[in-house]
Design an enzyme around this catalytic site. Structure first.
Site, PDB file in Angstrom:
ATOM      1  CD  GLN A 106      -2.385  -1.338   2.725  1.00 54.87           C
ATOM      2  OE1 GLN A 106      -3.350  -0.685   3.102  1.00 54.87           O
ATOM      3  NE2 GLN A 106      -1.756  -2.184   3.512  1.00 54.87           N
ATOM      4  CG  ASN A 107       4.189   1.278   2.261  1.00 50.59           C
ATOM      5  OD1 ASN A 107       3.144   1.571   2.842  1.00 50.59           O
ATOM      6  ND2 ASN A 107       5.129   0.543   2.809  1.00 50.59           N
ATOM      7  CG  ASP A 109       7.815   3.667   0.576  1.00 51.27           C
ATOM      8  OD1 ASP A 109       8.011   2.673  -0.153  1.00 51.27           O
ATOM      9  OD2 ASP A 109       7.499   3.564   1.777  1.00 51.27           O
ATOM     10  CG  HIS A 124      -2.890   2.838  -1.909  1.00 53.25           C
ATOM     11  ND1 HIS A 124      -2.736   2.593  -0.566  1.00 53.25           N
ATOM     12  CD2 HIS A 124      -4.148   2.453  -2.206  1.00 53.25           C
ATOM     13  CE1 HIS A 124      -3.864   2.092  -0.066  1.00 53.25           C
ATOM     14  NE2 HIS A 124      -4.733   1.993  -1.042  1.00 53.25           N
ATOM     15  CB  CYS A 132      -0.081  14.440 -18.806  1.00 50.37           C
ATOM     16  SG  CYS A 132      -1.311  15.629 -19.391  1.00 50.37           S
ATOM     17  CB  CYS A 139       5.679  13.441 -16.926  1.00 43.58           C
ATOM     18  SG  CYS A 139       4.132  13.950 -17.690  1.00 43.58           S
ATOM     19  N   GLY A 196       3.378  -4.364   8.842  1.00 42.65           N
ATOM     20  CA  GLY A 196       3.283  -2.909   8.981  1.00 42.65           C
ATOM     21  C   GLY A 196       1.980  -2.301   8.508  1.00 42.65           C
ATOM     22  CB  SER A 198      -3.277  -1.519  11.880  1.00 41.86           C
ATOM     23  OG  SER A 198      -3.764  -0.334  11.291  1.00 41.86           O
ATOM     24  CG  ASN A 222       0.977  -5.226  11.694  1.00 39.97           C
ATOM     25  OD1 ASN A 222       1.567  -4.315  11.117  1.00 39.97           O
ATOM     26  ND2 ASN A 222      -0.027  -5.895  11.158  1.00 39.97           N
TER      27      ASN A 222
HETATM   28 ZN   LIG Z   1      -0.584  15.946 -21.590  1.00 42.14          ZN
END
Ligand SMILES: [Zn+2]
Length: 253
Positions: A106-107, A109, A124, A132, A139, A196, A198, A222
């Site tokens: 779900q991270n 990063d 996510h 764009c 991009c 990690g 819950s 957890n």
């Molecule tokens: Zn565009």
């Protein structure tokens, strides 16, 4: 120091992973906290400073793109300063040695990929990718950062549309491909390691239950109380950074 009971639990979890047909990891914010990224929802997290509706929602993109970009630059900076920790590295190690089929995270990063995990389903999205909103062109990060050094918000050089990160904002749906790919992994999994997370964020939080319903085993790493108490088979109330390297070492010994 690892107590005898902790060691027995580690051995039990290691045996599950050694005999798994398909083991999958399901991760959330907690695995990246030791990397210097506070859980957005926790004290000190970005949601104590920003209102997500104002900076990370479909509404904000339409009505206040500059504020969205101010928030994005702060997040990009935070993520840029972080490094994968031993928890991320242990999962990558298990995958390299064919003891883990993939990670559903779900991270946003990018730390699993930077640690060396290859099959990563980004439920996510990913904050280091941009596209764009108008023509949907991807991009390149460098192009976006160059633009940012001159002005924000960033607009697409091709169509003039607003450029945004490839992450799921509040009020937006999970990308169909990520959802489909997660379901395939979850349906194949006979062992799931929850790390990690819950279980507060829907719809991602229902995925572990499907493994349990189809007879799979659940290992949970957890800190503190979670919503998975009723489905977990082996639970470690500890940091992923401590448990996962020990677990990987036992599985691979
Ligand atoms: Zn565009």
């Amino acid at each position: 120091m690892t107590s005898e009971s902790e060691k027995a639990k580690l051995q039990e979890a290691a045996a599950l992973l050694q005999h798994a047909r398909t083991a999958v990891a399901f991760t959330g914010a907690g695995i990246s906290v030791p990397s210097g990224i506070p859980d957005f929802r926790s004290p000190g997290g970005l949601w104590t400073k920003y209102d997500p509706f104002e900076v990370a929602s479909a509404h904000a993109l339409d009505h206040n793109p500059r504020k969205v970009w101010e928030f994005m630059l702060e997040t990009v900076d935070l993520l840029g300063r972080s490094q994968p920790n031993p928890g991320h590295l242990a999962l990558a190690d298990l995958e390299t040695n064919s003891r883990l089929s993939g990670v559903i995270t779900q991270n946003i990063d990018n730390l699993h990929q930077r640690a060396g995990s290859r099959l990563v389903v980004e439920y996510h999205g990913n904050f280091q990718r941009f596209y764009c909103h108008g023509c949907l062109r991807e991009c390149p990060e460098q192009e976006v950062m160059d633009h940012c050094s001159r002005s924000i918000p960033v607009y697409c050089p091709s169509c003039g549309g607003l450029v945004r990160p490839d992450v799921v904002f509040f009020g937006e749906a999970i990308p169909a491909q990520a959802h489909q790919h997660s379901l395939e992994l979850i349906q194949a999994a006979d062992v799931l390691i929850i790390v990690g997370t819950s279980g507060e964020v829907a719809p991602a939080n229902v995925l572990p239950r499907q493994v349990k319903l189809s007879g799979g085993k659940i290992i949970e790493v957890n800190l503190g109380q979670t919503h998975y108490a009723d489905i977990t088979d082996i639970r470690f109330d500890a940091s992923a950074e401590q448990v996962l390297p020990q677990l990987a070492a036992m599985v691979l010994e």
